[in-house]
Scaffold this motif. Sequence first.
Motif, mmCIF file in Angstrom:
data_model
loop_
_atom_site.group_PDB
_atom_site.id
_atom_site.type_symbol
_atom_site.label_atom_id
_atom_site.label_comp_id
_atom_site.label_asym_id
_atom_site.label_seq_id
_atom_site.Cartn_x
_atom_site.Cartn_y
_atom_site.Cartn_z
ATOM 1 N N LEU A 51 -15.274 -18.863 86.767
ATOM 2 C CA LEU A 51 -13.924 -19.422 86.738
ATOM 3 C C LEU A 51 -12.981 -18.489 87.484
ATOM 4 O O LEU A 51 -12.935 -17.284 87.204
ATOM 5 C CB LEU A 51 -13.447 -19.606 85.299
ATOM 6 C CG LEU A 51 -14.284 -20.550 84.440
ATOM 7 C CD1 LEU A 51 -13.725 -20.619 83.028
ATOM 8 C CD2 LEU A 51 -14.375 -21.932 85.051
ATOM 9 N N ILE A 52 -12.261 -19.055 88.442
ATOM 10 C CA ILE A 52 -11.291 -18.288 89.216
ATOM 11 C C ILE A 52 -9.930 -18.943 89.050
ATOM 12 O O ILE A 52 -9.834 -20.106 88.641
ATOM 13 C CB ILE A 52 -11.680 -18.230 90.711
ATOM 14 C CG1 ILE A 52 -11.661 -19.638 91.333
ATOM 15 C CG2 ILE A 52 -13.055 -17.580 90.880
ATOM 16 C CD1 ILE A 52 -11.684 -19.659 92.834
ATOM 17 N N GLY A 53 -8.878 -18.214 89.373
ATOM 18 C CA GLY A 53 -7.531 -18.761 89.302
ATOM 19 C C GLY A 53 -6.533 -17.698 88.901
ATOM 20 O O GLY A 53 -6.887 -16.548 88.638
ATOM 21 N N MET A 54 -5.291 -18.098 88.847
ATOM 22 C CA MET A 54 -4.190 -17.194 88.552
ATOM 23 C C MET A 54 -4.259 -16.655 87.123
ATOM 24 O O MET A 54 -4.827 -17.293 86.236
ATOM 25 C CB MET A 54 -2.852 -17.937 88.717
ATOM 26 C CG MET A 54 -2.563 -18.381 90.139
ATOM 27 S SD MET A 54 -2.052 -17.025 91.190
ATOM 28 C CE MET A 54 -0.412 -16.758 90.554
ATOM 29 N N MET A 55 -3.635 -15.503 86.930
ATOM 30 C CA MET A 55 -3.509 -14.972 85.575
ATOM 31 C C MET A 55 -2.751 -15.989 84.733
ATOM 32 O O MET A 55 -1.845 -16.667 85.216
ATOM 33 C CB MET A 55 -2.771 -13.628 85.589
ATOM 34 C CG MET A 55 -1.312 -13.718 85.988
ATOM 35 S SD MET A 55 -0.475 -12.129 85.976
ATOM 36 C CE MET A 55 -0.770 -11.584 87.649
ATOM 37 N N ASP A 108 9.858 -9.997 87.202
ATOM 38 C CA ASP A 108 10.078 -11.362 86.740
ATOM 39 C C ASP A 108 8.787 -12.154 86.963
ATOM 40 O O ASP A 108 8.374 -12.359 88.116
ATOM 41 C CB ASP A 108 11.232 -11.986 87.526
ATOM 42 C CG ASP A 108 11.519 -13.433 87.135
ATOM 43 O OD1 ASP A 108 10.668 -14.094 86.499
ATOM 44 O OD2 ASP A 108 12.610 -13.913 87.483
ATOM 45 N N PRO A 109 8.131 -12.601 85.877
ATOM 46 C CA PRO A 109 6.854 -13.310 86.024
ATOM 47 C C PRO A 109 6.932 -14.540 86.931
ATOM 48 O O PRO A 109 6.019 -14.797 87.703
ATOM 49 C CB PRO A 109 6.493 -13.718 84.594
ATOM 50 C CG PRO A 109 7.253 -12.796 83.719
ATOM 51 C CD PRO A 109 8.500 -12.438 84.473
ATOM 52 N N ARG A 110 8.029 -15.276 86.870
ATOM 53 C CA ARG A 110 8.150 -16.494 87.697
ATOM 54 C C ARG A 110 8.126 -16.142 89.182
ATOM 55 O O ARG A 110 7.439 -16.778 89.974
ATOM 56 C CB ARG A 110 9.427 -17.267 87.354
ATOM 57 C CG ARG A 110 9.587 -18.535 88.191
ATOM 58 C CD ARG A 110 10.745 -19.391 87.723
ATOM 59 N NE ARG A 110 10.612 -19.781 86.332
ATOM 60 C CZ ARG A 110 9.834 -20.777 85.885
ATOM 61 N NH1 ARG A 110 9.117 -21.482 86.737
ATOM 62 N NH2 ARG A 110 9.772 -21.060 84.603
ATOM 63 N N VAL A 111 8.840 -15.100 89.562
ATOM 64 C CA VAL A 111 8.891 -14.683 90.968
ATOM 65 C C VAL A 111 7.515 -14.198 91.415
ATOM 66 O O VAL A 111 7.002 -14.615 92.454
ATOM 67 C CB VAL A 111 9.964 -13.580 91.176
ATOM 68 C CG1 VAL A 111 9.873 -12.975 92.564
ATOM 69 C CG2 VAL A 111 11.359 -14.136 90.915
ATOM 70 N N VAL A 112 6.901 -13.332 90.606
ATOM 71 C CA VAL A 112 5.587 -12.779 90.965
ATOM 72 C C VAL A 112 4.550 -13.882 91.061
ATOM 73 O O VAL A 112 3.788 -13.945 92.036
ATOM 74 C CB VAL A 112 5.139 -11.704 89.946
ATOM 75 C CG1 VAL A 112 3.708 -11.263 90.213
ATOM 76 C CG2 VAL A 112 6.084 -10.502 89.990
ATOM 77 N N LEU A 113 4.504 -14.765 90.071
ATOM 78 C CA LEU A 113 3.492 -15.828 90.062
ATOM 79 C C LEU A 113 3.690 -16.812 91.219
ATOM 80 O O LEU A 113 2.715 -17.276 91.815
ATOM 81 C CB LEU A 113 3.503 -16.557 88.720
ATOM 82 C CG LEU A 113 2.971 -15.728 87.549
ATOM 83 C CD1 LEU A 113 3.311 -16.403 86.220
ATOM 84 C CD2 LEU A 113 1.476 -15.502 87.670
ATOM 85 N N THR A 114 4.933 -17.106 91.551
ATOM 86 C CA THR A 114 5.213 -18.003 92.676
ATOM 87 C C THR A 114 4.731 -17.381 93.983
ATOM 88 O O THR A 114 4.095 -18.049 94.810
ATOM 89 C CB THR A 114 6.726 -18.334 92.746
ATOM 90 O OG1 THR A 114 7.103 -18.967 91.515
ATOM 91 C CG2 THR A 114 7.045 -19.253 93.913
ATOM 92 N N GLU A 115 5.025 -16.076 94.166
ATOM 93 C CA GLU A 115 4.583 -15.385 95.381
ATOM 94 C C GLU A 115 3.060 -15.287 95.439
ATOM 95 O O GLU A 115 2.459 -15.509 96.488
ATOM 96 C CB GLU A 115 5.205 -13.986 95.444
ATOM 97 C CG GLU A 115 6.703 -14.021 95.701
ATOM 98 C CD GLU A 115 7.374 -12.660 95.560
ATOM 99 O OE1 GLU A 115 6.709 -11.670 95.152
ATOM 100 O OE2 GLU A 115 8.587 -12.585 95.839
ATOM 101 N N LEU A 116 2.430 -14.951 94.310
ATOM 102 C CA LEU A 116 0.968 -14.857 94.270
ATOM 103 C C LEU A 116 0.315 -16.206 94.559
ATOM 104 O O LEU A 116 -0.659 -16.280 95.300
ATOM 105 C CB LEU A 116 0.489 -14.338 92.909
ATOM 106 C CG LEU A 116 0.668 -12.860 92.626
ATOM 107 C CD1 LEU A 116 0.293 -12.553 91.171
ATOM 108 C CD2 LEU A 116 -0.155 -12.004 93.572
ATOM 109 N N ILE A 169 3.405 -23.443 87.929
ATOM 110 C CA ILE A 169 4.069 -22.167 87.660
ATOM 111 C C ILE A 169 4.695 -22.138 86.262
ATOM 112 O O ILE A 169 4.600 -21.128 85.562
ATOM 113 C CB ILE A 169 5.127 -21.849 88.751
ATOM 114 C CG1 ILE A 169 4.453 -21.672 90.116
ATOM 115 C CG2 ILE A 169 5.943 -20.607 88.381
ATOM 116 C CD1 ILE A 169 3.452 -20.525 90.211
ATOM 117 N N ASP A 170 5.312 -23.235 85.817
ATOM 118 C CA ASP A 170 5.929 -23.249 84.479
ATOM 119 C C ASP A 170 4.897 -22.969 83.394
ATOM 120 O O ASP A 170 5.152 -22.199 82.464
ATOM 121 C CB ASP A 170 6.613 -24.595 84.202
ATOM 122 C CG ASP A 170 7.884 -24.780 85.021
ATOM 123 O OD1 ASP A 170 8.492 -23.766 85.418
ATOM 124 O OD2 ASP A 170 8.263 -25.943 85.264
#
Length: 182
Positions: free
Chosen positions: A19-23, A137-145, A117-118
């Motif tokens: 399984l792969i994907g974002m944190m 800011d998790p939202r900024v980091v996750l959006t960029e990642l 992202i939400d």
Amino acid sequence: MQRNSKSVPPQSKRGSIVLIGMMGVGKSTVGRRLAARLGLAFVDADEEIEKAAGMTITEMFERYGEGYFRDGERRVIARLLDDEPKVIATGGGAFMQEDTRALILDQATAIWLDADIDTLVDRVSRREGRPLLKGKDPRVVLTELAAVRNPVYSLAPIHVKSIAAPHEVAVESILEKLAAWQ
């Protein structure tokens, strides 16, 4: 003919399921449930890396940097793939490393577990110990990642969307897609 999800054989076409994907997407939680449904062992690659290194991932990042961590991560994932078939949850950056990605695509069935992202922000806010989010800011980091990682994650042969619902919904979707892919 549609196959019932219970008819999925206890391993993928190529040994282990990775399984792969974002944190925060739920790889570990979904992975445990998927493994139980398939009668396979479950392994969290991050936990195995910490055992092998004798320190937490955060400590590895702080003491030795991301390069050191990624090298250890690749070696641990290679060892896990050489063993009996299992369900493996990887860290969010594992598949981004070319050598690790090639290993996974060659020796296992990669499944991209994806979420908006939400959903990711909500889930990561429940757990500490994520080095890439420390003091940010998790939202900024996750959006960029996501902008960088999603095109690479899309190389996985199976893509499953994880929604703000019980994790069993994602497990069912994975089982259906595995059955169709086999």
